[in-house]
Design a protein around this motif. Structure first.
Motif: not given
Length: 197
Positions: A29-34, A124-133, A183-188
């Motif tokens: 997964x990390x290699x796919x994203x990188x 993501x849920x633990x860090x959601x606040x750090x991503x901004x509105x 632009x960021x990596x996004x998981x769906x």
């Protein structure tokens, strides 16, 4: 018109077994994203020794999931890796459920995939606040309930794969054009499975 590329379908049990190791799933997964990375770079992200990460990358390469890549290194000793196919891979339960070993491997791999995806979403849920509105308002977590036949569910899967492919290509084209601001990596993650209430 060219046929649409699709994920490689794994039908060989020994190849599927490669992903019973959770670290291999994480590295893939990390290699796919990188796009490309060295064992040392990946080792930092998974908090493991580069030699262990290198071993698991070689195992993934033996089964055709990753391959050597050209990198930006000035040190010729560093080996760069990439996923073998951007289309990824998939498998059908029916190809493995006929034997006890196949069913056990299938269960281990699918649970590992689910655990990995759940961990990613929890982070993501633990860090959601750090991503901004802007990011937290754009993120979604949805569930839909339908009454479908197996063939309709398979058709829906094909449509969702095509939609995902279109958005992936759009992001790649934007990055290639240098449009990287915001632009960021996004998981769906989407799942489709039968259930009885």
């Amino acid at each position: 018109m060219q046929p649409k590329p699709s994920p490689e379908q794994i039908t060989d049990l020994s190849r599927l077994k490669a992903f019973t190791n959770p670290l291999r799933m994480q590295l893939y997964r990390l290699l796919y994203a990188a796009g490309t990375a060295t064992a040392s770079q990946l080792a930092e992200q998974v908090d493991q020794a580069p030699s262990l990460v290198s071993y698991h990358l070689r195992k993934l390469a033996e089964h055709g999931f990753v391959a050597g890549a050209t990198g930006d290194s000035t040190d010729g000793r560093e080996r760069w890796w990439q996923v073998a196919s951007e289309e990824g891979w998939g498998f059908r339960d029916s190809d493995f459920r006929q034997t006890p070993e196949g069913a056990a491997v299938l269960g281990a791999v699918t649970r590992s995939i689910m655990d990995s995806r759940t961990a990613l979403h929890r982070t993501y849920l633990d860090q959601a606040g750090a991503w901004g509105e802007e990011w937290s308002d754009a993120a979604f977590n949805s569930e839909y309930l339908f009454a479908l036949t197996p063939s309709e569910l398979a058709e829906m899967n094909g449509e969702l794969m095509e939609l995902s492919r279109r958005w992936r290509e759009r992001g790649k084209a934007a990055e290639a054009a240098g449009e990287t601001d915001g632009r960021e990596r996004v998981a769906v993650h989407m799942y489709g499975f039968p259930f009885r209430p």
